[in-house]
Scaffold this active site. Structure first.
Site, PDB file in Angstrom:
ATOM      1  N   CYS A  74      -2.642  -0.310   7.560  1.00  0.00           N
ATOM      2  CA  CYS A  74      -1.846   1.088   7.308  1.00  0.00           C
ATOM      3  C   CYS A  74      -1.847   2.036   8.568  1.00  0.00           C
ATOM      4  O   CYS A  74      -0.983   2.612   9.017  1.00  0.00           O
ATOM      5  CB  CYS A  74      -2.303   1.898   6.010  1.00  0.00           C
ATOM      6  SG  CYS A  74      -1.886   0.854   4.528  1.00  0.00           S
ATOM      7  N   CYS A  99      -6.209   2.196   5.888  1.00  0.00           N
ATOM      8  CA  CYS A  99      -6.891   0.874   6.053  1.00  0.00           C
ATOM      9  C   CYS A  99      -6.440   0.513   7.471  1.00  0.00           C
ATOM     10  O   CYS A  99      -5.554   1.231   8.041  1.00  0.00           O
ATOM     11  CB  CYS A  99      -6.757  -0.202   4.956  1.00  0.00           C
ATOM     12  SG  CYS A  99      -4.983  -0.979   4.939  1.00  0.00           S
ATOM     13  N   GLU A 156       0.983   3.843   1.752  1.00  0.00           N
ATOM     14  CA  GLU A 156       1.156   4.194   3.194  1.00  0.00           C
ATOM     15  C   GLU A 156       2.462   3.471   3.664  1.00  0.00           C
ATOM     16  O   GLU A 156       3.359   3.899   4.324  1.00  0.00           O
ATOM     17  CB  GLU A 156       0.218   4.138   4.069  1.00  0.00           C
ATOM     18  CG  GLU A 156      -1.188   4.910   3.897  1.00  0.00           C
ATOM     19  CD  GLU A 156      -2.159   4.103   3.135  1.00  0.00           C
ATOM     20  OE1 GLU A 156      -3.448   4.619   3.289  1.00  0.00           O
ATOM     21  OE2 GLU A 156      -1.643   3.225   2.205  1.00  0.00           O
ATOM     22  N   HIS A 170       0.774  -1.213  -0.021  1.00  0.00           N
ATOM     23  CA  HIS A 170       0.058   0.133  -0.221  1.00  0.00           C
ATOM     24  C   HIS A 170       0.890   1.209  -0.016  1.00  0.00           C
ATOM     25  O   HIS A 170       2.083   1.351   0.452  1.00  0.00           O
ATOM     26  CB  HIS A 170      -0.988   0.049   1.187  1.00  0.00           C
ATOM     27  CG  HIS A 170      -1.967  -1.081   1.086  1.00  0.00           C
ATOM     28  ND1 HIS A 170      -2.998  -0.903   2.061  1.00  0.00           N
ATOM     29  CD2 HIS A 170      -2.147  -2.264   0.580  1.00  0.00           C
ATOM     30  CE1 HIS A 170      -3.775  -1.959   1.964  1.00  0.00           C
ATOM     31  NE2 HIS A 170      -3.076  -2.654   1.159  1.00  0.00           N
TER      32      HIS A 170
END
Length: 148
Positions: free
Chosen positions: A85, A82, A54, A52
């Site tokens: 993260c 999410c 992040e 991801h």
């Protein structure tokens, strides 16, 4: 500091993600007024479920400062983080997360969960939402409408 300037860096990253077939989410890590890391979603590109924006941004930021503790930094991200993260933000001791739209399906920085401010955890991350939210949402809508 101008939130929109830093969020535009994250939006540039989100657009880069879309170009290689990943969900258009981008992130920029800022410390002392400087962008120290930037990344976009690369789950498809890397075939890695943890890639991801992040997570990749936090990894690059830790490398840049030579420490996993990112105290005093702000993560700008084009969509609410999410659970994975959000947990990483807490673990990295990030001071603040600034994001565009909320994510009612997977958001863990207010919408569905609020991991970043859970008082049971050893660190709390400040939250600011809605920065360039419509631009971020438009990019996401366009990406998904092209695939349907």
């Amino acid at each position: 500091m101008d939130d929109e300037v830093f969020m535009r860096v994250a939006l540039d990253e989100a657009e880069r993600a879309a170009k290689h077939g990943d969900v258009p989410v981008g992130a920029a890590l800022v410390r002392d007024g400087d962008v120290i890391a930037r990344a976009c979603n690369e789950k498809e590109a890397r075939r890695d479920p943890t890639a991801h924006a992040e997570i990749l941004c936090l990894r690059a930021g830790a490398e840049a400062v030579g420490d996993w503790r990112l105290v005093g930094s702000t993560l700008y991200v084009t969509l609410e983080p999410c659970p994975m993260c959000a947990g990483a933000l807490v673990g990295a001791r990030v001071g603040e997360v600034v994001y565009g739209p909320q994510d009612p399906l997977a958001g863990a920085a207010y919408s569905l969960y609020n991991i970043v401010q859970d008082p049971r955890l050893n660190h709390s991350v400040s939250i600011r939402t809605g920065v360039l939210a419509e631009e971020s949402a438009r990019l996401l809508r366009s990406f998904f409408s092209d695939r349907r």
